[in-house]
Design an enzyme around this catalytic site. Sequence first.
Site: not given
Length: 1200
Positions: A492-494, A617, A868
């Site tokens: 995953d990146k973030t 959002f 997440a």
Amino acid sequence: MKTKEPTIINQGLEDEMEVWGYRPCVWKMILVGVGTVCSGGLLLLLLYWLPEWGVKGTCTHTSLKDAHTLLLRTTDEFSQWFRAKVHVMLAPGREPYDSLDRMSTAQLPNGAGDYGISAAHDEHHGKYEAPVQILYFTHHSTKYYWNDMMHNFEFYIGLEDVKVSCASIHSDHSAGLSKALQDYRRLFFGENEITVRVPSLFKLLVKEVLNPFYIFQLFSVILWSAEDYYYYATAIVFMSVISIATSLYTIKKQYVMLHDMVATHSVVRVSVCRGNKEIEQAMSTDLVPGDVIIVPANGMVMPCDAVLIHGTCIVNESMLTGESVPVTKTSLPSSGEDAAWTYSTEEHKRHTLFCGTHVIQTRFYAGELVEAVVVRTGFSTEKGQLVRSILHPKPADFKLYRDAYLFLLCLVGVAGIGFIYTIVLSIMKKVPAKTIIIESLDIITITVPPALPAAMTAGIVYAQRRLKRVGIFCISPQRINMCGQLNLVCFDKTGTLTEDGLDLWGVQTVEDGSFSPPEADAAEDSRVNSAFVACMATCHSLTKIEGELSGDPLDLKMFSATGWILEEPTEEETTLHNPIMPTVVRPPKQSIPEANQNNPLTQNMSCEIGIVRQFPFSSTLQRMSVVVRRLGEKHMDAYLKGAPEVVANLCKQHTVPQSFTETLETYTKQGFRVIALAHRQLESKLSWHKVQSLSRDLLETNMEFLGLIIMQNKIKEETASVLRELRQANIRTLMVTGDNMLTAISVARDCGMIRAHERVIIAEAAPPKDFHPASITWHYTENPVQTKDNQSVEMNLEDGVYARQEQSYHFAVTGRAFAVITEHFPQVLQKLALRATVFARMAPDQKTQLVEVLQSIDYTVGMCGDGANDCGALKRAHCGISLSELEASVASPFTSSTANISCVPNLIREGRAALITSFCVFKFMALYSIIQYLSVTLLYSILSNLGDFQFLFIDIAIILIIAFTSEQHVDSTLTLSYVLSLISGPLLFSVLTQIITCLLFQVLAFLLVRQQSWYETWTPQSDACNASRSGLSHGLNVTSPHDHKNIKNYENTTLFYVSSFQYLAVAIIFSKGKPFRQPSYRNWPFMLSCVALYTFLLFIMLYPVRAIDNFLEIVCVPHDWRITLVIIVIVNAAVSFILEEANQHWASSFLSWLFCQTNKPPRVLYMHLALELQDNTDWPPRPSTVTYASNPQSRLSAPL
């Protein structure tokens, strides 16, 4: 007879199964009973181990409706079999959503004539029609009910079953259920409780003892007892008891831990609305889909999944998502286009309160309660499904275990040869029938070693202990071996590759339709009253919890950059005013420009802005918006923020600068995260209440573009070095993120996932539209090349460059393109997966699909995420590593306490060390059983055997000590990956050469001892020792009783010595360190054990001690023969060592040459695909080509 086609249940779902119906058959059951008696219960055990045999052996096939027993088989690659008993339930209706009006002459008043569970099962009231019989069965905590219309079983999820729209939830389900209707629905949905029943110790013991391995041990113990091998039988029983006790303790502990985790806050008292507007207190276990519950102002832990219909809630969802950031949940839309949509927990998660999540606080209208409609209960909830996946996990599909069973089958085959040999030899020598039976069965117990499983788990236990030391916790130990074969890791990146938080790099506002130069400070005094700062200060989902601002990290950074203050209404203020009290934001007093401070009462107040309505959002829409009102003004304003491409499309085109696309690309290519802001002034006639029912789509249109916020997402310090280490070890890495494509590519370049000289090809796919087929357009990105002054210049792609760099390329795919390619281009998907490195804008379920695609081309896939949105992929991957220590990590086999990816190489190192240890232990245990098998087979030829204490010494003193001290520390460097397999040419060749060596030296010693001048058939009066000890030996031997088992003889003694040294030799040879472990001499417990055993064996061989000789039942042999045995042992060890070294260096090439397989195609599909594509001149597709679904061949289009 042809088997009838099965019926499919859960079609298209992850737990899809085939089902067959059966009813009991008397004659089959009688036959099974007779067979069980004749086989001593073995047939019953066989039917217990194989459920499909158990059902087919005692029942006959019938229709599902008439079935008493069901046979279930999963349709996945594991094809697991289950049996389920069909039960009958009496209920006043056939379906849970039937109205009670249909079943009664009049609507019963609340509390009168309740048709509870007991009533449904026992008797029915006069006002109701006769109860109907409903067939059902339970499997993996889910009840399946018979549906006459479908002629199949189905399960009920909750309110979503009736495909209800958002508007109808408000109109038809907001009143609540009567007590009678609640009781009726509870018949189908059961108690609202996620029950993890901790099995009793007795139940666990029975299940553990009926394991095939322990049954085999029981058989061995009975056999050894029949041969009077009591000591060895006792030792094995002792080992088994310890093994069973340890296993029971571990299983019980896991059940208790899961039970405690689930039981916390699972049963609470709730306020339930009844149909006649009464509110009553009830236990959460009574809740059913359709009930309306009141969420208290001080919050609660949700006992079910419920959709919010009135009010707003702030919820901590860390239990499910791994995100500790509180989330704002708003009420479900009741009017407009949004309200017409069919309700779904996935689509409307921003309005849904999930079971197990913590409601921190609520906001509500004065005089109105915060209400939610229950949509799912029990195991149907999100939390319930998570617990169910833990209780009933899919088996770990790992080649090592399949290979291990094949290896054991080979040993069983060898045992079969020995079994037949023993019977034939014994009949020829006219041995009594009882002895033939015992000795022939004994050869089987020798060939399949009882200590094998215990020895095999040793490496895993040691690895788990070492992982704990480096902060990696494991809930699925069998997966440690899988980590040793990882050849691809998804990140995953973030929060995984990059820092979790974002830093504000700068802002770029729009003035007169064009961008102003970027500025670092957003909170300049001159900009306080601007719409840009107002948007930054209001367009967020922040809230105050115990006086502290809390919410999304991005929102926090953005708001804190303005320097404004957020004030929320108190509970008293909310109750005093009829309309909802807004959250107010205002600048600090010192920020008010001097010009405005002349009239502080009006001007200062005009800077205060109240947030009237919020549209949270949405990851689907990629935007959020708010409706606000500046104090002192008659009209309201709408502010919007989101993905720049999305926001630009919602704005009036003349307000969007012409350089928008170029400016955006400049930032995204540098790895910045860009957010666009927009504003719209609303009509003054809009009242507060009208705004509350305003459709989002109507609001978010005709906006004015305000500018860009540029956020910097820094790469973690460890990221680049870890990815470089993985690449050097030939382990492929790729990025799966929900972020923007260009940002993801930039981060991939910065961290070294894509190197400077390598080209990126973006695959943009479009679904079929207006008679045009689905298509993929291949865009080649321009490589940034660093010039001397470190300024990036763009390098155009020439055909020549394409030709030279065709192998140095990576594909990048968006989630939208991935969905289109999966559906319309299955033939391209695998080719794309082979070289794709960046997957951007991926939804959580798409991450799981990607893992499955990679597994389908034979990659062993690891997934590393921060918890997440990664839960599905973490569970599906061969090895999931969560960087979150929250409860969501229970879905991941591994959890790291260090929040960076340095845990990945550590885990792979430990996995490889554990895997090599398992291989070495397996080889050693196989050799041990074969060496003992050879010794016993040779001794059987002279009607002899090894003695009880000889078996005991070999199995306990040599084998267990060696097997359990074989732990070796991992090598500090992550070396190149190898294809590791238990059933591989070199490994089998190694085992075979060692078997032949041991056989030759045992046969040599066996024949040589018989050629000695002093040799005779040993009797108690025999004396082959030297003269100095003859008298004493003779006197001792005369008084010895006759050895009816013929244990004491020269052949036995010779083979005992030779075989003992052979065990030690193969243990040292197979305990190699390289390539994945440190050298054997660094493992001091192992070396100490080997030295001690060598010393002891050499001592008793060269300097015999009478007490030890008598204990081990070995006889005295001349000193010259002892020296000869030492020479045989040394030569044996040297030959074994030379053969193993030769096997390591030349076995693969020799076997390839021997079997003429030098150009053999690779076994794994991804390597096979890579070879195919090497020769394909049309791959990768050339720049600006389009691939159409109707025509798999690419064709060149006009340059894009």
